[in-house]
Scaffold this active site. Structure first.
Site, PDB file in Angstrom:
ATOM      1  N   ILE A 190     -17.336 -35.238  81.156  1.00  0.00           N
ATOM      2  CA  ILE A 190     -15.887 -35.263  81.572  1.00  0.00           C
ATOM      3  C   ILE A 190     -15.758 -36.119  82.828  1.00  0.00           C
ATOM      4  O   ILE A 190     -15.006 -37.058  82.925  1.00  0.00           O
ATOM      5  CB  ILE A 190     -15.172 -33.972  81.849  1.00  0.00           C
ATOM      6  CG1 ILE A 190     -15.137 -33.052  80.716  1.00  0.00           C
ATOM      7  CG2 ILE A 190     -13.918 -34.083  82.730  1.00  0.00           C
ATOM      8  CD1 ILE A 190     -14.683 -31.706  81.062  1.00  0.00           C
ATOM      9  N   GLU A 212      -7.758 -15.323  85.323  1.00  0.00           N
ATOM     10  CA  GLU A 212      -6.680 -15.974  84.582  1.00  0.00           C
ATOM     11  C   GLU A 212      -6.297 -14.778  83.524  1.00  0.00           C
ATOM     12  O   GLU A 212      -6.976 -14.218  82.976  1.00  0.00           O
ATOM     13  CB  GLU A 212      -7.298 -17.066  83.762  1.00  0.00           C
ATOM     14  CG  GLU A 212      -7.800 -18.368  84.854  1.00  0.00           C
ATOM     15  CD  GLU A 212      -8.211 -19.515  83.802  1.00  0.00           C
ATOM     16  OE1 GLU A 212      -8.464 -19.382  82.603  1.00  0.00           O
ATOM     17  OE2 GLU A 212      -8.664 -20.482  84.744  1.00  0.00           O
ATOM     18  N   ASP A 272      -6.457 -26.428  87.711  1.00  0.00           N
ATOM     19  CA  ASP A 272      -6.207 -25.809  86.226  1.00  0.00           C
ATOM     20  C   ASP A 272      -6.898 -24.873  85.855  1.00  0.00           C
ATOM     21  O   ASP A 272      -6.900 -24.221  84.784  1.00  0.00           O
ATOM     22  CB  ASP A 272      -6.493 -27.273  85.482  1.00  0.00           C
ATOM     23  CG  ASP A 272      -6.274 -26.737  83.778  1.00  0.00           C
ATOM     24  OD1 ASP A 272      -5.082 -26.844  83.527  1.00  0.00           O
ATOM     25  OD2 ASP A 272      -7.361 -27.128  83.049  1.00  0.00           O
ATOM     26  N   ARG A 321     -14.365 -24.867  85.764  1.00  0.00           N
ATOM     27  CA  ARG A 321     -14.131 -23.412  85.354  1.00  0.00           C
ATOM     28  C   ARG A 321     -13.930 -22.656  86.584  1.00  0.00           C
ATOM     29  O   ARG A 321     -14.334 -23.077  87.925  1.00  0.00           O
ATOM     30  CB  ARG A 321     -15.556 -22.868  84.824  1.00  0.00           C
ATOM     31  CG  ARG A 321     -16.000 -23.551  83.490  1.00  0.00           C
ATOM     32  CD  ARG A 321     -15.030 -23.027  82.502  1.00  0.00           C
ATOM     33  NE  ARG A 321     -15.013 -21.650  82.366  1.00  0.00           N
ATOM     34  CZ  ARG A 321     -16.041 -21.052  81.361  1.00  0.00           C
ATOM     35  NH1 ARG A 321     -17.155 -21.832  80.755  1.00  0.00           N
ATOM     36  NH2 ARG A 321     -15.782 -19.661  81.369  1.00  0.00           N
ATOM     37  N   HIS A 340      -4.716 -23.604  82.705  1.00  0.00           N
ATOM     38  CA  HIS A 340      -5.980 -23.790  82.018  1.00  0.00           C
ATOM     39  C   HIS A 340      -5.769 -24.810  80.746  1.00  0.00           C
ATOM     40  O   HIS A 340      -6.158 -24.097  79.558  1.00  0.00           O
ATOM     41  CB  HIS A 340      -6.621 -22.671  81.757  1.00  0.00           C
ATOM     42  CG  HIS A 340      -7.941 -22.736  81.580  1.00  0.00           C
ATOM     43  ND1 HIS A 340      -9.012 -21.993  81.989  1.00  0.00           N
ATOM     44  CD2 HIS A 340      -8.870 -23.819  81.220  1.00  0.00           C
ATOM     45  CE1 HIS A 340     -10.243 -22.305  81.587  1.00  0.00           C
ATOM     46  NE2 HIS A 340     -10.242 -23.719  81.159  1.00  0.00           N
TER      47      HIS A 340
END
Length: 337
Positions: free
Chosen positions: A155, A279, A274, A250, A298
């Protein structure tokens, strides 16, 4: 005898046929289920290769299983499963297949923060045309600015690939900074497989030194025992006043409490998150109401092309498996990813 491959992810018929056409040496079984117990016992018993999102058999259910290809990049929550302890079992991730959409999301957030999108939307909501609009909405352009990428994997490299045409200067951290090249899966015409796009590559231990130079920071590092809590208050305080942070890694890597306080104090100009330690993000979290913070649920890795890219990587790995070559994206316990 052909190698038996069990796929538990719901690929469409076109992608199924694409996989079936790889080689007569493999035999695919597509069985989409919500629970591992819904898979027929005979499929578990004969599978040598498993492609799965989150369904794992017990060691007794799958005595012939040698390789698990996961449909996701982060598999830390599965490494404690009994089947994962089997000697000789190879586990591979989808790292690289999702890099394009995550990097685009990160770039979008960097641009949104630098160009005052949260404040512009707040002004629009009030039907306000500020008299001091030029002062209030003065942008921080990417051109000529230092962008630090924490974790120079698939990424991070794709983000660098997107940033360079905009004139940004790129710094990055890498666990093994002495080897800038990437050994994992990289689609053609993307990323930075040789590590050639960075101004300087820092070892993880020198993260604070890099942060001191950054106008923008993007967090793309995997979650491991070493990276959990990596961007704590001490590290965040190294950023220059007015810097921006984007996290697409993460939850648990960035200390969101420390980040929130720095946003409130004006020490940082803005952030986009994000991922979160918990979560879904609780409705009573103070993060929701912070005006210079962009929150996304996310979704940076979501794409209508995700399955196509996943099949492309899986196909590459099947060819390598049949040829006796090292697979792409092998999970290494010593690294945690």
């Amino acid at each position: 005898m052909p190698i038996e491959i069990l796929v538990t992810v719901p690929f469409n018929e076109s992608l199924q046929n694409q996989l079936r056409g790889i080689s007569p040496k493999v035999n695919f079984h597509f069985h989409f289920a919500q629970k591992a117990s819904d898979i027929p016992a005979e499929l578990w018993a004969t599978a040598e290769v498993l492609y799965t999102g989150n369904l794992l058999p017990t060691p007794e259910q799958a005595p012939l299983l040698k390789w698990i290809q996961f449909h996701i990049a982060g598999i830390d929550r599965f490494v404690g499963e009994p089947i994962a302890q089997r000697s000789g079992l190879t586990m591979t991730t989808l790292s690289g297949a999702a890099a394009s959409q995550v990097a685009e999301h990160a770039l979008g957030m960097l641009l949104a923060l630098g160009h005052n999108l949260p404040a512009l939307l707040a002004s629009q909501k009030k039907a306000d045309w500020p008299k001091d609009r030029f002062e209030r909405f003065t942008p921080v352009e990417l051109r000529g600015k230092m962008v630090g990428i924490v974790g120079y994997g698939s990424i991070g490299r794709q983000l660098a690939y997107l940033l360079r045409p905009l004139g940004a200067k790129i710094l990055a951290t890498k666990r093994d900074a002495m080897h800038p090249e990437r050994g994992g899966y990289t689609p053609e015409d993307s990323g930075d497989p040789g590590g050639d796009l960075v101004e300087r590559l820092y070892p993880a231990a020198a993260l604070r030194s890099m942060l001191k130079l950054c106008n923008f920071v993007a967090v793309t590092v995997p979650l491991t025992a070493e990276t959990r809590g990596m961007l704590n208050a001490k590290m965040l305080s190294a950023l220059p006043p007015g810097a921006f942070l984007v996290d697409v890694s993460r939850g648990g890597i960035v200390d969101t409490n420390a980040l929130l306080q720095m946003l409130k104090d004006g020490r940082l100009a803005g952030a986009a998150l994000d991922v979160f330690p918990e979560e879904p993000l609780p409705a009573n979290s103070p993060l929701w109401s912070q005006p210079n913070l962009i929150i996304s649920p996310h979704i940076s890795g979501h794409s209508p092309y995700y399955n196509e890219r996943a099949v492309q990587l899986f196909s590459e790995n099947i060819h390598r498996y049949l040829a006796g070559l090292t697979l792409y994206n092998i999970f290494e316990r010593s690294r945690g990813y």
